[in-house]
Design an enzyme around this catalytic site. Structure first.
Site, PDB file in Angstrom:
ATOM      1  N   PHE A 196      -7.443  -5.468  -0.174  1.00  0.00           N
ATOM      2  CA  PHE A 196      -8.365  -5.361  -1.262  1.00  0.00           C
ATOM      3  C   PHE A 196      -7.450  -5.223  -2.761  1.00  0.00           C
ATOM      4  O   PHE A 196      -8.206  -4.829  -3.424  1.00  0.00           O
ATOM      5  CB  PHE A 196      -9.498  -4.384  -0.956  1.00  0.00           C
ATOM      6  N   ARG A 197      -6.550  -5.883  -2.584  1.00  0.00           N
ATOM      7  CA  ARG A 197      -5.706  -5.692  -3.862  1.00  0.00           C
ATOM      8  C   ARG A 197      -5.436  -4.376  -4.403  1.00  0.00           C
ATOM      9  O   ARG A 197      -4.910  -4.114  -5.202  1.00  0.00           O
ATOM     10  CB  ARG A 197      -6.509  -6.526  -4.930  1.00  0.00           C
ATOM     11  N   LEU A 198      -5.550  -3.448  -3.461  1.00  0.00           N
ATOM     12  CA  LEU A 198      -5.154  -2.083  -3.761  1.00  0.00           C
ATOM     13  C   LEU A 198      -3.625  -1.671  -3.323  1.00  0.00           C
ATOM     14  O   LEU A 198      -3.371  -0.786  -2.696  1.00  0.00           O
ATOM     15  CB  LEU A 198      -6.157  -0.993  -2.973  1.00  0.00           C
ATOM     16  N   HIS A 199      -2.923  -2.501  -3.850  1.00  0.00           N
ATOM     17  CA  HIS A 199      -1.463  -2.548  -3.629  1.00  0.00           C
ATOM     18  C   HIS A 199      -0.846  -1.115  -4.145  1.00  0.00           C
ATOM     19  O   HIS A 199      -1.170  -0.569  -5.061  1.00  0.00           O
ATOM     20  CB  HIS A 199      -0.661  -3.761  -4.280  1.00  0.00           C
TER      21      HIS A 199
END
Ligand SMILES: Cc1cc2nc3c(=O)[nH]c(=O)nc-3n(C[C@H](O)[C@H](O)[C@H](O)COP(=O)(O)O)c2cc1C
Length: 220
Positions: A196-199
């Site tokens: 979820f692009r929560l890198h």
């Protein structure tokens, strides 16, 4: 001193699936050890050149430029690559000896960024590396006026023939216009893909090359 490509990945990093969360990846406190570990992991899955990196420079007016080069050495003193000092990048680095480097390994979905100052390696170090190159690559380093206009492929082939004839069967010394540059980082950032692009981003910074590193995590 441990060299980057030879440090094996930790067992926890072996168990990797492209879509899954990769678990703990910031497994070293020292950034070069961490970088070595990531590079070794990338080397297992990248189709070619896991040591390829984008090198960004800027000219005296601050206009950025960027191109790929190959990492040839990495240790706590910095990252080393080899090139022609009279190339566009060579001239830019003479005017403005600062640079940034980024690695992106698609197969493991990770990125590492470096920013810092640049200096040429010692002549003996460049000689030692040049000596390991294939004879054809040595001749090529003499024949290529890198980044200058080329009238046609034939002109390059002619230069290769001229230089090959000049050196005959003898030693091919390192050209004076060909050497290594080392980037001494003041900032290094490790980035890993998360769902979820929560890198995750871990940044190391230091005020100068002899100062200790401080770390902080950054929002993705
Ligand atoms: C994967 C890859 C690796 C490269 N490695 C080097 C290198 O180590 N040294 C080099 O001078 N050029 C290398 N090149 C070529 C450079 O990208 C570039 O074309 C050349 O150095 C001239 O750049 P400049 O005009 O900005 O100086 C590489 C290119 C690629 C695609």
């Amino acid at each position: 001193m441990t060299r980057a490509p030879f440090i094996p990945p930790s067992p926890s990093e072996e168990a990797y699936s492209a879509d899954a969360d990769q678990g703990e990846v910031f497994t070293k406190d020292e950034p070069f050890e961490l970088f070595s570990q990531w590079l070794a992991l990338a080397a297992k899955s990248e189709p070619n050149d896991p040591n390829a990196m984008a090198l960004a420079t800027a000219d005296k007016d601050g206009l950025p430029d960027v191109r790929m080069v190959l990492l040839k050495d990495a240790d706590p003193s910095g990252l080393t690559f080899y090139t022609n000092t009279e190339s566009a990048k060579g001239r830019q680095l003479a005017e403005n000896p600062k640079a940034a480097i980024v690695f992106h390994w698609k197969t493991i979905r990770r990125q590492v960024r470096f920013r810092g100052t640049i200096a040429q390696v010692k002549p003996e170090e460049a000689d030692a590396y040049f000596a390991t190159r294939a004879r054809g690559s040595k001749i090529g380093a003499w024949a290529s006026a890198q980044s200058r206009p080329l009238e046609g492929r034939f002109a390059l082939e002619k230069q290769v023939a001229v230089k090959a004839a000049h050196f005959g069967l003898g030693e091919v010394p390192r050209p004076p216009h060909w050497t290594g540059f080392r980037l001494t980082p003041l900032q290094i950032e490790f980035w890993v893909n998360r769902p979820f692009r929560l890198h995750d981003r871990l940044q190391f910074t230091r005020s100068d090359a002899s100062a200790p590193w401080t770390t902080r995590h950054l929002y993705p």
